[in-house]
Design an enzyme around this catalytic site. Structure first.
Site, PDB file in Angstrom:
ATOM      1  N   SER A 143     -24.138 -49.233 -11.700  1.00  0.00           N
ATOM      2  CA  SER A 143     -24.729 -48.914 -13.008  1.00  0.00           C
ATOM      3  C   SER A 143     -25.274 -50.205 -13.604  1.00  0.00           C
ATOM      4  O   SER A 143     -24.824 -51.304 -13.239  1.00  0.00           O
ATOM      5  CB  SER A 143     -23.641 -48.350 -13.925  1.00  0.00           C
ATOM      6  OG  SER A 143     -24.083 -48.303 -15.271  1.00  0.00           O
ATOM      7  N   TYR A 156     -15.226 -47.800 -17.828  1.00  0.00           N
ATOM      8  CA  TYR A 156     -16.424 -47.631 -17.004  1.00  0.00           C
ATOM      9  C   TYR A 156     -17.039 -48.987 -16.661  1.00  0.00           C
ATOM     10  O   TYR A 156     -17.382 -49.261 -15.508  1.00  0.00           O
ATOM     11  CB  TYR A 156     -17.428 -46.758 -17.759  1.00  0.00           C
ATOM     12  CG  TYR A 156     -18.648 -46.333 -16.967  1.00  0.00           C
ATOM     13  CD1 TYR A 156     -18.595 -45.232 -16.115  1.00  0.00           C
ATOM     14  CD2 TYR A 156     -19.858 -47.024 -17.084  1.00  0.00           C
ATOM     15  CE1 TYR A 156     -19.717 -44.828 -15.404  1.00  0.00           C
ATOM     16  CE2 TYR A 156     -20.978 -46.621 -16.371  1.00  0.00           C
ATOM     17  CZ  TYR A 156     -20.910 -45.520 -15.541  1.00  0.00           C
ATOM     18  OH  TYR A 156     -22.024 -45.129 -14.833  1.00  0.00           O
TER      19      TYR A 156
HETATM   20  P1  NAD Z   1     -22.779 -36.212 -12.390  1.00  0.00           P
HETATM   21  O1  NAD Z   1     -21.675 -35.911 -13.339  1.00  0.00           O
HETATM   22  O2  NAD Z   1     -24.021 -35.396 -12.418  1.00  0.00           O
HETATM   23  O3  NAD Z   1     -22.212 -36.187 -10.898  1.00  0.00           O
HETATM   24  C1  NAD Z   1     -20.974 -36.741 -10.577  1.00  0.00           C
HETATM   25  C2  NAD Z   1     -20.558 -36.218  -9.233  1.00  0.00           C
HETATM   26  O4  NAD Z   1     -19.249 -36.750  -8.955  1.00  0.00           O
HETATM   27  C3  NAD Z   1     -20.410 -34.688  -9.207  1.00  0.00           C
HETATM   28  O5  NAD Z   1     -20.835 -34.206  -7.945  1.00  0.00           O
HETATM   29  C4  NAD Z   1     -18.916 -34.481  -9.368  1.00  0.00           C
HETATM   30  O6  NAD Z   1     -18.450 -33.264  -8.808  1.00  0.00           O
HETATM   31  C5  NAD Z   1     -18.401 -35.673  -8.597  1.00  0.00           C
HETATM   32  N1  NAD Z   1     -17.021 -35.997  -8.901  1.00  0.00           N
HETATM   33  C6  NAD Z   1     -16.455 -36.263 -10.109  1.00  0.00           C
HETATM   34  N2  NAD Z   1     -15.134 -36.445  -9.966  1.00  0.00           N
HETATM   35  C7  NAD Z   1     -14.864 -36.296  -8.647  1.00  0.00           C
HETATM   36  C8  NAD Z   1     -13.681 -36.366  -7.871  1.00  0.00           C
HETATM   37  N3  NAD Z   1     -12.480 -36.601  -8.421  1.00  0.00           N
HETATM   38  N4  NAD Z   1     -13.770 -36.152  -6.528  1.00  0.00           N
HETATM   39  C9  NAD Z   1     -14.970 -35.884  -5.951  1.00  0.00           C
HETATM   40  N5  NAD Z   1     -16.117 -35.811  -6.645  1.00  0.00           N
HETATM   41  C10 NAD Z   1     -16.065 -36.028  -7.966  1.00  0.00           C
HETATM   42  O7  NAD Z   1     -23.083 -37.761 -12.600  1.00  0.00           O
HETATM   43  P2  NAD Z   1     -24.345 -38.698 -12.278  1.00  0.00           P
HETATM   44  O8  NAD Z   1     -24.943 -39.074 -13.572  1.00  0.00           O
HETATM   45  O9  NAD Z   1     -25.198 -38.107 -11.218  1.00  0.00           O
HETATM   46  O10 NAD Z   1     -23.580 -39.989 -11.746  1.00  0.00           O
HETATM   47  C11 NAD Z   1     -23.494 -40.322 -10.377  1.00  0.00           C
HETATM   48  C12 NAD Z   1     -23.153 -41.799 -10.273  1.00  0.00           C
HETATM   49  O11 NAD Z   1     -24.185 -42.557 -10.873  1.00  0.00           O
HETATM   50  C13 NAD Z   1     -21.856 -42.198 -10.976  1.00  0.00           C
HETATM   51  O12 NAD Z   1     -21.145 -43.143 -10.216  1.00  0.00           O
HETATM   52  C14 NAD Z   1     -22.346 -42.798 -12.266  1.00  0.00           C
HETATM   53  O13 NAD Z   1     -21.431 -43.729 -12.787  1.00  0.00           O
HETATM   54  C15 NAD Z   1     -23.625 -43.456 -11.794  1.00  0.00           C
HETATM   55  N6  NAD Z   1     -24.585 -43.721 -12.866  1.00  0.00           N
HETATM   56  C16 NAD Z   1     -25.103 -42.705 -13.615  1.00  0.00           C
HETATM   57  C17 NAD Z   1     -26.018 -43.006 -14.611  1.00  0.00           C
HETATM   58  C18 NAD Z   1     -26.616 -41.952 -15.483  1.00  0.00           C
HETATM   59  O14 NAD Z   1     -27.267 -42.314 -16.483  1.00  0.00           O
HETATM   60  N7  NAD Z   1     -26.495 -40.674 -15.155  1.00  0.00           N
HETATM   61  C19 NAD Z   1     -26.372 -44.334 -14.851  1.00  0.00           C
HETATM   62  C20 NAD Z   1     -25.832 -45.339 -14.064  1.00  0.00           C
HETATM   63  C21 NAD Z   1     -24.931 -45.014 -13.076  1.00  0.00           C
END
Ligand code: NAD
Length: 261
Positions: A143, A156
């Site tokens: 991130s 986080y």
């Molecule tokens: P999201 O909530 O859409 O997806 C998260 C995924 O993780 C889902 O498939 C969920 O089922 C899975 N998950 C959660 N807990 C779990 C567990 N205990 N076991 C197995 N799977 C689990 O989130 P996203 O926004 O697509 O985020 C994905 C990654 O990107 C994360 O690591 C997040 O920190 C990172 N990220 C997101 C953003 C953003 O703005 N969306 C920005 C920077 C980084």
């Protein structure tokens, strides 16, 4: 120019790929010919639809692993049943927004476990396969919060800074073995994870929904736009290509200029 099926014959495991960024990355890897293991929580019928759609759309094998990223044994099982692991994308992640002196301890521990400790277990299980093959790609979806901090996100930010360190350390260990290890650092991408933190941010900062989106989320991004899932997926695709063979140990922003401030 990246030809369409450059990853044919490769097996890719993408954690947390039933939603958001992970699903976008899994679909991109399948489009390029990799057999894909998707993983994540959610409704079984919806997940089966997502899995079958990948096979239909791209004509490649797609398997679903229900491994919970809180459970090291299940993480190991996910890798062992994948039938090899050439590409590992550690993407599963959770968020919780709270002042640190009110931060629930179980939430803090879960964020560290899923965002930081789970990638360690997955990397540990996947590396023997990559070393045997003499080729591998590990991509940790970190991130912008691996590079800079925001208030109320202590767990986080700590977890993602930890992912940056894990990335660099493992990259050095395997650099001579054809395996690259990198972290992608997105800014705000509109996914369920971002949507779900809006109410808590409204409460923590005393703001309206519109103020949270405009004055908190996009305030940090000079482009004033959310990063697109497809942009993150394309970046991951490049890191899997031969053209990226010399990029390793890198903590790479894709955040609309946020960390240039
Ligand atoms: P999201 O909530 O859409 O997806 C998260 C995924 O993780 C889902 O498939 C969920 O089922 C899975 N998950 C959660 N807990 C779990 C567990 N205990 N076991 C197995 N799977 C689990 O989130 P996203 O926004 O697509 O985020 C994905 C990654 O990107 C994360 O690591 C997040 O920190 C990172 N990220 C997101 C953003 C953003 O703005 N969306 C920005 C920077 C980084």
């Amino acid at each position: 120019m990246i030809s369409s099926k450059t990853l044919a014959g490769k097996v890719a495991v993408v954690t947390g790929s039933t939603s958001g960024i992970g699903l976008g990355v899994a679909r991109m890897l399948a489009e390029r010919g990799a057999a894909v293991v998707i993983n994540g929580l959610g409704d079984a019928t919806e997940i089966e639809t997502i899995r079958a759609q990948i096979e239909t759309d791209f004509g490649t094998r797609c398997h679903y692993s229900p491994a919970n990223m809180l459970n090291p044994q299940e993480i190991r099982g996910m890798i062992e049943t994948a039938g090899g692991c050439d590409i590992l994308v550690n993407n599963a992640g959770i968020q919780f927004v709270s002042p640190v002196d009110e931060f629930p301890e179980d939430r803090f521990n879960a964020i560290i476990a899923i965002n930081l400790v789970a990638p360690f277990h997955a990397i540990k299980a996947a590396l023997p396969h990559m070393k045997a093959a003499g080729w591998g790609r590990i991509i940790n979806i970190a991130s912008a919060h691996a590079l800079v901090a925001s208030p109320f996100k202590s767990a986080y930010v700590a977890s993602k800074h930890g992912v940056a360190g894990l990335t660099k350390s493992v990259a050095l260990e395997v650099a001579a073995q054809g395996i690259t290890v990198n972290a992608i650092c997105p800014g705000y991408v509109w996914t369920p994870l971002v949507e779900s933190q809006i109410p808590d941010t409204m409460a923590a900062r005393g703001l309206t929904r519109e103020q949270v989106i405009g004055d908190v989320l996009l305030a940090a991004q000079p482009t004033k736009k959310f990063v697109q899932i497809d942009e993150v997926a394309a970046f991951a695709g490049f890191l899997c290509s031969d053209g990226a063979a010399s990029i390793t140990g890198a903590v790479l922003p894709i955040e609309g200029g946020w960390t240039a401030h």
